[in-house]
Design a protein around this motif. Sequence first.
Motif, short mmCIF file in Angstrom:
data_model
loop_
_atom_site.label_atom_id
_atom_site.label_comp_id
_atom_site.label_asym_id
_atom_site.label_seq_id
_atom_site.Cartn_x
_atom_site.Cartn_y
_atom_site.Cartn_z
N GLY A 268 0.86 -1.17 0.00
CA GLY A 268 0.00 0.00 0.00
C GLY A 268 0.89 1.22 0.00
O GLY A 268 2.08 1.12 0.30
N ALA A 269 0.34 2.35 -0.38
CA ALA A 269 1.15 3.56 -0.49
C ALA A 269 1.21 4.32 0.84
O ALA A 269 2.11 5.12 1.06
CB ALA A 269 0.61 4.44 -1.60
N GLU A 270 0.25 4.08 1.73
CA GLU A 270 0.18 4.83 2.99
C GLU A 270 1.28 4.38 3.96
O GLU A 270 1.70 3.22 3.96
CB GLU A 270 -1.19 4.63 3.66
CG GLU A 270 -2.38 4.99 2.77
CD GLU A 270 -2.82 3.84 1.88
OE1 GLU A 270 -2.24 2.73 1.98
OE2 GLU A 270 -3.74 4.06 1.06
N ASP A 271 1.70 5.31 4.83
CA ASP A 271 2.78 5.04 5.79
C ASP A 271 2.49 3.85 6.71
O ASP A 271 3.40 3.20 7.20
CB ASP A 271 2.98 6.26 6.71
CG ASP A 271 3.62 7.41 5.95
OD1 ASP A 271 4.09 7.17 4.81
OD2 ASP A 271 3.64 8.53 6.47
N THR A 272 1.20 3.63 6.99
CA THR A 272 0.82 2.59 7.96
C THR A 272 0.88 1.19 7.36
O THR A 272 0.75 0.20 8.09
CB THR A 272 -0.62 2.82 8.44
OG1 THR A 272 -1.46 2.93 7.27
CG2 THR A 272 -0.73 4.11 9.23
N LYS A 273 1.06 1.10 6.03
CA LYS A 273 0.99 -0.21 5.37
C LYS A 273 2.29 -1.01 5.51
O LYS A 273 3.36 -0.43 5.63
CB LYS A 273 0.65 -0.02 3.89
CG LYS A 273 -0.79 0.40 3.63
CD LYS A 273 -1.79 -0.68 3.96
CE LYS A 273 -3.24 -0.26 3.80
NZ LYS A 273 -3.70 -0.21 2.43
N LYS B 45 8.76 -0.58 7.06
CA LYS B 45 8.53 0.73 7.71
C LYS B 45 9.84 1.31 8.24
O LYS B 45 10.09 2.51 8.13
CB LYS B 45 7.52 0.59 8.85
CG LYS B 45 6.10 0.35 8.37
CD LYS B 45 5.15 0.23 9.58
CE LYS B 45 3.87 -0.47 9.18
NZ LYS B 45 3.08 -0.90 10.35
N SER C 214 -9.72 5.83 3.87
CA SER C 214 -8.44 6.08 4.54
C SER C 214 -8.52 5.87 6.04
O SER C 214 -7.53 6.03 6.76
CB SER C 214 -8.00 7.51 4.25
OG SER C 214 -9.03 8.38 4.68
N ASN D 219 -13.29 -0.02 2.52
CA ASN D 219 -11.98 -0.12 3.16
C ASN D 219 -11.65 -1.57 3.59
O ASN D 219 -12.29 -2.12 4.48
CB ASN D 219 -12.05 0.81 4.38
CG ASN D 219 -10.78 0.90 5.19
OD1 ASN D 219 -10.09 -0.10 5.37
ND2 ASN D 219 -10.50 2.09 5.69
#
Lengths: 325, 325
Positions: free
Chosen positions: A174-179, A185, B61, B96
């Motif tokens: 995923g592109a989000e930081d949490t992924k 990370k 999100s 989601n």
Amino acid sequence: MSGDLGAEVVVRAAAATLAKYQHVNLVLVGDETELSALAGNIVGADARLSIRHASEVVAMSEPPAEALRKKKDSSMRVAINLVKDGSADACVSAGNTGALMATAKFVLKMLPGIDRPAIIAELPALGGSLHMLDLGANTQATPEQLFQYAVMGSIVAADINGIEAPRVSLLNIGAEDTKGHDTVKEAAALLSASALNYVGFIEGTDLMSGKTDVVVTDGFTGNVALKTMEGTVGLCKHHLRTAFSRNWFTKLQAFLAAPVLRALASNMDSRNYNGATLAGLNGIVIKSHGSADAYAFQHAIDTAIVEVRNQLPQQIGSLLKKEAA
Amino acid sequence: MSGDLGAEVVVRAAAATLAKYQHVNLVLVGDETELSALAGNIVGADARLSIRHASEVVAMSEPPAEALRKKKDSSMRVAINLVKDGSADACVSAGNTGALMATAKFVLKMLPGIDRPAIIAELPALGGSLHMLDLGANTQATPEQLFQYAVMGSIVAADINGIEAPRVSLLNIGAEDTKGHDTVKEAAALLSASALNYVGFIEGTDLMSGKTDVVVTDGFTGNVALKTMEGTVGLCKHHLRTAFSRNWFTKLQAFLAAPVLRALASNMDSRNYNGATLAGLNGIVIKSHGSADAYAFQHAIDTAIVEVRNQLPQQIGSLLKKEAA
């Protein structure tokens, strides 16, 4: 000697390379009798080609540790020795990947600051190409090792493609930081704090989108992604062939569309991307696909030549020193 | 309510589903005003369609834990509650993924013997299709969890495609026993000792080759492989489009070859494979791609219907019991 298709492919690629470049010297390493039979006339006519005898060959299925311990006069080992002692600037092999890596690591050693070699290759992407590593040298990687891969990938992209400040991405789900998992990370944190042009996570969908120049991942994921691309291209081609050979009308269409289909085939032809670099070594070693034909093998030699001209190991070493400072 | 394209897509898919099946009842869950405006005329004319109000929507999100804790009246939560209390046989959502999984796990619970849900989907393969899991529910998996995935994948392949003794493979970076990391090697040992039809390691190149019916891997690798396939198909299509639109002659070829190109597009159209199962839950939950159109969303509903008919959770539960015995 040790590729799937034998020495003939290499000899033909060597001949083509000599015709293409004026200032390149090539050494064919392997069974002298066989190589003389295949290349004797070229060796006689062109002083830039020579033969170096090696009495053994590493088999494709041979365990790397065994090849390293027992076959001290294999074509692979002798070729890497030539790089070690400065008689050659680079080694190109289509042989057993694990054995090539183990031998290269043992003989040439790693650059200071690099834990392990990584396999990096140039792959097709929209509007250009991308460099991805590790493609299978190590099944797992720590955040620090992923960071080292990023340094090596940046240099290769800058060197080979002349890209200033290559965009570096981490392959993730995923592109989000949490992924993603902790390793990816933590690697992101290291890259964000570095001088590299780190642009974030990238998903499989966007690998070939042209949004990135360097994709960093562990060798397990990278190998799966690379081979999945190859398999998917194969399936697309298969469906095209099947659809166009359905009846005389579709066959006529295929005939009319042949130039277009050839352009597609060429765009997605893995032979144009043959030649993976074993990066992180104190020397240049290029791995060709085991089943490469002469055309593909020549591309692997091209890659070696570019890396020699650009002194790849020295550049990786000096960037690592800068990052560590 | 929570897909990228809003409720209209779902309403159109629902209308198409009612036209296709005689004995299916559908409940649209979400904002009553909006859904009535979109589907009021169908609800009036066909008693098989009803609307169930939910006052909240989980954003794409939104962190899953937050959605679970704070949005107790989200369309997603209410829909899963309907499955829990037996008012519905299955839930289909384009929302989601993380929130859907967390909510489904919390409300429906896992089947006995399953640690975590896995996302499984049907993908195109030569001469048929393949089922791959985990596509991203969990970034890591133990050998035991990979074994559980194999059990679930076998049932889905047998149920949905009617394949007797589906061939199960582990995704790895080589076909030989010595390849890969410890997790995949230990999972191979568990599978070899089981009653499943385990056929060994498979590489990315062979995913879609028709050599296997079920591919088992951790959610990180699976997600990367799936998205890499999508990206590669996109690049192939792009090259075809570009090549065919180069000049009037190639445009004419494209016109002549249109039926063939359409056949290719359909073979590789991800809409025909939309609808991933959240396997391992005590209930049926299907995840549609967030950006699915009505055609693709209808395919996700089709998958739910097949799983209801075949009582998927019960079948997974009983095979697990057999394996544990």
